[in-house]
Design a protein around this motif. Structure first.
Motif, PDB file in Angstrom:
ATOM      1  N   LEU A  26       0.776  -1.104   0.032  1.00 43.89           N
ATOM      2  CA  LEU A  26      -0.119  -0.148   0.045  1.00 43.89           C
ATOM      3  C   LEU A  26       0.913   1.471  -0.050  1.00 43.89           C
ATOM      4  O   LEU A  26       0.671   2.166  -0.788  1.00 43.89           O
ATOM      5  CB  LEU A  26      -0.856   0.043   1.140  1.00 43.89           C
ATOM      6  N   LEU A  27       1.848   1.317   0.847  1.00 45.49           N
ATOM      7  CA  LEU A  27       2.783   2.505   0.800  1.00 45.49           C
ATOM      8  C   LEU A  27       3.429   2.538  -0.631  1.00 45.49           C
ATOM      9  O   LEU A  27       3.528   3.710  -1.129  1.00 45.49           O
ATOM     10  CB  LEU A  27       3.983   2.096   1.983  1.00 45.49           C
ATOM     11  N   ILE A  28       3.932   1.468  -1.229  1.00 49.37           N
ATOM     12  CA  ILE A  28       4.760   1.639  -2.507  1.00 49.37           C
ATOM     13  C   ILE A  28       3.881   2.019  -3.651  1.00 49.37           C
ATOM     14  O   ILE A  28       4.346   3.014  -4.386  1.00 49.37           O
ATOM     15  CB  ILE A  28       5.644   0.306  -2.700  1.00 49.37           C
ATOM     16  N   PHE A  29       2.517   1.507  -3.593  1.00 51.38           N
ATOM     17  CA  PHE A  29       1.783   1.595  -4.663  1.00 51.38           C
ATOM     18  C   PHE A  29       0.725   2.780  -4.778  1.00 51.38           C
ATOM     19  O   PHE A  29       0.118   3.045  -5.654  1.00 51.38           O
ATOM     20  CB  PHE A  29       1.367   0.272  -5.465  1.00 51.38           C
ATOM     21  N   PRO A  33       3.239   7.208  -4.510  1.00 50.28           N
ATOM     22  CA  PRO A  33       2.833   7.686  -5.833  1.00 50.28           C
ATOM     23  C   PRO A  33       1.980   8.956  -5.603  1.00 50.28           C
ATOM     24  O   PRO A  33       1.977  10.091  -6.157  1.00 50.28           O
ATOM     25  CB  PRO A  33       2.145   6.804  -6.517  1.00 50.28           C
ATOM     26  N   PHE A  34       0.913   8.789  -4.512  1.00 52.36           N
ATOM     27  CA  PHE A  34       0.160  10.280  -4.210  1.00 52.36           C
ATOM     28  C   PHE A  34       1.145  11.252  -3.571  1.00 52.36           C
ATOM     29  O   PHE A  34       0.924  12.477  -3.949  1.00 52.36           O
ATOM     30  CB  PHE A  34      -0.892   9.591  -3.300  1.00 52.36           C
ATOM     31  N   ALA A  35       1.725  10.987  -2.935  1.00 54.04           N
ATOM     32  CA  ALA A  35       2.850  11.987  -2.325  1.00 54.04           C
ATOM     33  C   ALA A  35       3.591  12.725  -3.390  1.00 54.04           C
ATOM     34  O   ALA A  35       3.744  13.969  -3.608  1.00 54.04           O
ATOM     35  CB  ALA A  35       3.901  11.572  -1.279  1.00 54.04           C
ATOM     36  N   GLN A  36       3.864  11.757  -4.397  1.00 55.77           N
ATOM     37  CA  GLN A  36       4.681  12.410  -5.692  1.00 55.77           C
ATOM     38  C   GLN A  36       3.815  13.289  -6.714  1.00 55.77           C
ATOM     39  O   GLN A  36       4.252  14.354  -6.930  1.00 55.77           O
ATOM     40  CB  GLN A  36       5.324  11.161  -6.556  1.00 55.77           C
ATOM     41  N   ALA A 268      -2.524  18.879 -14.221  1.00 57.42           N
ATOM     42  CA  ALA A 268      -3.327  17.509 -14.227  1.00 57.42           C
ATOM     43  C   ALA A 268      -3.292  17.077 -12.395  1.00 57.42           C
ATOM     44  O   ALA A 268      -4.073  16.487 -12.094  1.00 57.42           O
ATOM     45  CB  ALA A 268      -2.838  16.707 -15.247  1.00 57.42           C
ATOM     46  N   SER A 269      -1.948  17.076 -12.042  1.00 59.75           N
ATOM     47  CA  SER A 269      -1.911  16.731 -10.707  1.00 59.75           C
ATOM     48  C   SER A 269      -2.577  17.510  -9.716  1.00 59.75           C
ATOM     49  O   SER A 269      -3.282  17.035  -8.662  1.00 59.75           O
ATOM     50  CB  SER A 269      -0.405  16.814 -10.275  1.00 59.75           C
ATOM     51  N   ALA A 270      -2.774  18.881 -10.115  1.00 61.25           N
ATOM     52  CA  ALA A 270      -3.346  19.654  -8.912  1.00 61.25           C
ATOM     53  C   ALA A 270      -4.980  19.346  -9.219  1.00 61.25           C
ATOM     54  O   ALA A 270      -5.748  19.156  -8.456  1.00 61.25           O
ATOM     55  CB  ALA A 270      -3.046  21.201  -9.464  1.00 61.25           C
ATOM     56  N   MET A 271      -5.411  19.161 -10.306  1.00 59.47           N
ATOM     57  CA  MET A 271      -6.852  18.595 -10.586  1.00 59.47           C
ATOM     58  C   MET A 271      -7.195  17.336  -9.891  1.00 59.47           C
ATOM     59  O   MET A 271      -8.227  17.338  -9.367  1.00 59.47           O
ATOM     60  CB  MET A 271      -6.857  18.411 -12.337  1.00 59.47           C
ATOM     61  N   ALA A 272      -6.355  16.286  -9.904  1.00 62.30           N
ATOM     62  CA  ALA A 272      -6.622  15.226  -9.203  1.00 62.30           C
ATOM     63  C   ALA A 272      -6.575  15.492  -7.684  1.00 62.30           C
ATOM     64  O   ALA A 272      -7.514  14.743  -6.962  1.00 62.30           O
ATOM     65  CB  ALA A 272      -5.448  14.254  -9.379  1.00 62.30           C
TER      66      ALA A 272
END
Length: 299
Positions: A26-29, A33-36, A268-272
């Motif tokens: 859960l942390l890796i996938f 990625p969410f933090a990135q 796009a990341s800001a939209m997400a």
């Protein structure tokens, strides 16, 4: 080593593995990625932009989400799908209530209504693309009832009806799933409650509001939350049927275009992130609403 070979040691290893492995995955996938993605939302960059060439823009991407015409219009389109989701839930609950009281041929009807949910969303998109095309299935059906083709709108081009046409596609696909969930919840209600209510002179309408609805409040709340959050992230119908043309581009369609066509990864990341916050707020508001709506059932 002796402790590891013992029963307690093996139990500890198994428990540790079952706890840490899922958390690690859960942390890796998920979380990394969410933090990135959150980090990317503060930069102006493309996918292949080296880290030293990324331009830090602060909150500019978040401001653009609400000031860019395409982004904000796409966000407003979610209202169409939210209305469709509420109609879909009302229809599913209505049919589930009827089918729960032993309708003749009910099992066949349940299977027919649940079947669209089993079809791939891409396949449904192609089906309805031809269904709505000028002179095809829908126009032909309406023609059998004496409606001339000239009096009909272009279902996928006319901006007065095209978004409702796409919403109808989502309603057709998902209401069967919600109906089955409602049926399962209604069937779990104690039958003696209906008998007692009937002896007191309660009709079916009164039984629904005073017995069924309070008894299935958990599944109703869950379905509403899932439907509303799903409507905020609608993607397949507008992407496959219209490719987002003629004002049908939903938030996810526009975000996909910004991310993969123009490669504005930061925007796009800001939209997400904005969508995640909106879904989080909607979930809290829905929980508070249903807590208030079912307060009598809780007491």
């Amino acid at each position: 080593m002796k402790w590891l070979k013992s029963r307690k040691g093996q139990q500890a290893v198994i428990i540790f593995s079952f706890v840490t492995v899922p958390l690690l995955l859960l942390l890796i996938f998920t979380y990394l990625p969410f933090a990135q993605m959150v980090q990317f939302s503060f930069y102006k960059m493309k996918y292949l932009t080296p880290p030293d060439k990324r331009v830090f823009v602060g909150l500019k991407n978040y401001i653009d989400v609400f000031t860019r015409d395409d982004c904000f219009k796409a966000l407003k389109l979610s209202v169409y799908y939210c209305i469709g989701a509420l109609f879909q839930l009302a229809l599913a609950l209505f049919l589930a209530t009827i089918l729960s009281f032993g309708v003749k041929g009910g099992n066949i009807l349940k299977g027919m209504m649940f079947f669209p949910y089993l079809i791939s969303g891409i396949a449904i998109g192609f089906i309805f693309k031809f269904f709505y095309t000028r002179g095809f299935v829908l126009d032909s059906i309406l023609g059998l009832f004496g409606v001339s083709q000239e009096a009909l709108p272009y279902w996928l081009k006319d901006q007065a009806v095209n978004n409702w046409s796409l919403v109808a596609t989502s309603v057709w696909r998902y209401f069967g799933q919600n109906m089955v969930l409602f049926i399962g919840a209604i069937m779990s209600v104690d039958a003696e409650l209906y008998e007692a209510a009937a002896l007191d002179g309660a009709n079916r309408f009164q039984q629904f509001f005073h017995i069924i609805l309070p008894s299935i409040k958990t599944i109703v709340t869950l379905n509403v939350i899932l439907s509303i959050t799903g409507s905020l992230s609608a993607f397949e119908p507008p992407y496959v049927i219209t490719s987002g043309a003629n004002g049908t581009g939903t938030y996810f369609v526009i975000m996909n275009e910004i991310a993969h066509v123009t490669q504005k990864v930061g925007l796009a990341s800001a939209m997400a992130v904005v969508l995640l916050i909106i879904i989080f707020i909607c979930t809290i508001l829905q929980k508070l609403f249903f807590k208030y709506a079912f307060r009598e059932a809780d007491t």
